[in-house]
Design an enzyme around this catalytic site. Sequence first.
Site, mmCIF file in Angstrom:
data_model
loop_
_atom_site.group_PDB
_atom_site.id
_atom_site.type_symbol
_atom_site.label_atom_id
_atom_site.label_comp_id
_atom_site.label_asym_id
_atom_site.label_seq_id
_atom_site.Cartn_x
_atom_site.Cartn_y
_atom_site.Cartn_z
ATOM 1 N N GLU A 198 -61.736 -37.879 11.982
ATOM 2 C CA GLU A 198 -60.908 -37.246 13.013
ATOM 3 C C GLU A 198 -61.357 -35.809 13.273
ATOM 4 O OE1 GLU A 198 -58.718 -38.607 14.946
ATOM 5 O OE2 GLU A 198 -58.389 -40.520 13.942
ATOM 6 N N ASP B 29 -57.942 -35.810 24.007
ATOM 7 C CA ASP B 29 -58.950 -36.651 23.358
ATOM 8 C C ASP B 29 -59.779 -37.392 24.402
ATOM 9 O OD1 ASP B 29 -57.484 -38.889 24.184
ATOM 10 O OD2 ASP B 29 -56.929 -39.504 22.162
#
Length: 156
Positions: free
Chosen positions: A24, A33
């Site tokens: 991550e 994102d």
Amino acid sequence: MKKRFMLGAASAVAAAAAVIAPWEGLRTKAYPDIVGVWTVCYGETNGVQPGDTHTPAECDAMLAQQVKAYADRLSECIDDNQEAQMPEGMKAAVISWAYNVGTVAACRSTLVRKLNSGDMVGACNELPRWNRAGGRAIPGLSNRRAAEQKLCLEGL
């Protein structure tokens, strides 16, 4: 009531967090994102707004709390007998995957169905199928799933 002590156990949560964090990555300021969802810290999306910021310590605490919550929710859809037989690496890999794809999708998946039927190898081999975001295969997700699959299979 289902016991939630296996996947949500401290050792499984710590192992899963150690798998999740490098994939991550730590970003202390909120960002959209790859599919436009506002994200912060180690992939946290819940309630994240543009401009949100956190310290690394807050992000570490948030990751530990969220991984435990994901593990507990995932544990609800995995048969107790199968869960008891899962090696630590498999638990970490499956929790990492569920953290990334969400527990609703995870609990409805062929991976969990195979796991619940006792086909642990087949369950691990489902991981590479989960490499898409926004309808397209993402190289980073393919790499993550390959690493999760390797970890999943190692202890079997």
